[in-house]
Write a protein that holds these residues in place. Structure first.
Motif, PDB file in Angstrom:
ATOM      1  N   ASP A 188      -5.508   6.369   3.009  1.00 17.82           N
ATOM      2  CA  ASP A 188      -5.272   5.284   2.047  1.00 17.82           C
ATOM      3  C   ASP A 188      -6.132   5.460   0.797  1.00 17.82           C
TER       4      ASP A 188
ATOM      5  N   HIS B 237       2.965   4.308   0.943  1.00 19.73           N
ATOM      6  CA  HIS B 237       3.775   4.511   2.141  1.00 19.73           C
ATOM      7  C   HIS B 237       4.963   5.411   1.794  1.00 19.73           C
TER       8      HIS B 237
ATOM      9  N   ARG C   7       1.353   2.212   6.773  1.00 16.32           N
ATOM     10  CA  ARG C   7       0.196   1.547   7.394  1.00 16.32           C
ATOM     11  C   ARG C   7       0.591   0.171   7.944  1.00 16.32           C
TER      12      ARG C   7
ATOM     13  N   TYR D  89       4.576   7.936   6.602  1.00 17.70           N
ATOM     14  CA  TYR D  89       3.426   7.049   6.616  1.00 17.70           C
ATOM     15  C   TYR D  89       3.792   5.625   6.235  1.00 17.70           C
TER      16      TYR D  89
ATOM     17  N   ASP E 272      -7.858   5.159   7.047  1.00 18.32           N
ATOM     18  CA  ASP E 272      -8.600   4.636   5.886  1.00 18.32           C
ATOM     19  C   ASP E 272      -8.817   5.739   4.847  1.00 18.32           C
TER      20      ASP E 272
ATOM     21  N   LYS F 249       0.835  -1.196   0.000  1.00 16.26           N
ATOM     22  CA  LYS F 249       0.000   0.000   0.000  1.00 16.26           C
ATOM     23  C   LYS F 249       0.874   1.252   0.000  1.00 16.26           C
TER      24      LYS F 249
END
Length: 337
Positions: free
Chosen positions: A254, A149, A229, A227, A251, A147
């Motif tokens: 993202d 980052h 997650r 960041y 969320d 994801k």
């Protein structure tokens, strides 16, 4: 801190997909004389392994054309748009030559940093068979979907050595635009993202204690983002308390980063180098599948760099100076037996 504290950021790093998708500005080709200098330097480098390549010192004065062009690229990455796709290395060079050229480029852009507890200055991003969620496993060691980052350095570079059989495409997204969009749509969500959330270091041999750090940090009018997650999910699994508002904020961040209107997808060909400002630009990768022949495994070679340009950041960015070296591979091999 309240939602009324925040103000939108007007900066070239606050881009949207429509602003950059068809622009040639972020695609930069090495000048022929710069590429020739790099290839000549690589030919003089011990290319037996990544360790031997990174043990080779780089004299900036030996690469005047490349140094001048890369200085301009470094300024664009750190002070401007926040990313560049660099090409112009000969894809016909063998793997060792490409990686040696890349090592010289990393040194001309800034100071290469340790990326793991073993002190590796260049890392091959390949599927090692490990899985996300296993103890002390970092995403670059897997073939998983990663994801959006940031990494722990001013600049992250990624050299394409080989593409996957399927998947493994790269995407980037402006953290500054995500901040502006949250401010416009849900300003209350910026409160937890700036006050700090728990994360846990997943680095092998690193400090695994819980820490609380801001996602967004504003210093002297300069916005920086940190960041991951995955490290926050690890913290949750290890008992770190997250409020419903904090989870909703994560969320939302993202979703914004992955929004097609905000993100830019790109395909790296052999010899291409993606350069990213880790304070302003989030990056992601889709899951991938390798060719059956191990000689054709997907391979990207990563470098972390301390930039030549300064940036005002908070004390929670102190660990952007490189991962502390706490392990030796021979000791790790004996311990695993």
């Amino acid at each position: 801190m309240t939602a009324s504290t925040f103000a939108p950021i007007d900066h070239p790093s606050a881009w949207r997909a429509a602003d950059v998708a068809d622009s040639p500005a972020w695609r930069v080709r090495l000048a022929p004389e710069a590429a020739a200098e790099l290839a000549g330097g690589a030919a003089r480098t011990d290319r037996a392994s990544l360790a031997s390549i990174t043990a080779s010192p780089v004299d900036r004065a030996a690469f005047p054309a490349a140094a001048a062009q890369l200085a301009a690229i470094e300024r664009e990455v750190m002070l401007g748009r926040g990313f560049v796709l660099l090409n112009g290395l000969d894809p016909g060079l063998d793997d060792g030559m490409l990686k040696a050229c890349y090592w010289i480029i990393a040194n001309l852009l800034g100071t290469p940093l340790s990326q793991n507890s073993y002190g590796d200055l260049l890392c091959d991003v390949i599927d090692t068979g490990k899985k996300i969620g296993e103890k002390r496993v970092r995403g670059y060691q897997t073939n998983a979907d990663l994801k959006f980052h940031t990494d722990r350095a001013d600049i992250v570079g990624l050299l394409c050595v080989r593409k996957a059989m399927r998947g493994g495409s790269s995407s980037i997204s402006s953290a500054v635009t995500a901040y502006n969009e949250l401010l416009r749509r849900r300003p209350e969500l910026l409160v937890p993202l700036t006050e700090g959330l728990y994360y846990m270091n997943v680095e092998e041999g690193g400090d695994s204690s819980l820490k609380r750090v801001p996602i967004f940090d504003l210093r002297d009018g300069v916005l920086s983002c940190r960041y991951s997650r995955n490290t926050m999910a690890t913290a949750m699994l290890n008992g770190a308390p997250f409020t419903e508002l904090e989870k909703e904020a994560l969320d939302a961040l993202d979703a914004l980063a992955a929004d097609p209107a905000l993100r830019l997808d790109m395909t790296l060909e052999r010899g291409d180098i993606q350069l990213i400002n880790n304070y302003t630009t989030l990056h992601a990768r889709t899951a991938f599948e390798d060719y059956p022949d191990p000689r054709l495994k997907r391979c990207k070679t990563r470098a972390w760099m301390r930039s030549l340009s300064g940036r005002p950041v908070g004390p929670h960015f102190d660990d952007y100076a490189g991962v502390p070296v706490t392990l030796e591979r021979e000791i790790a091999r004996r311990a695993a037996v």
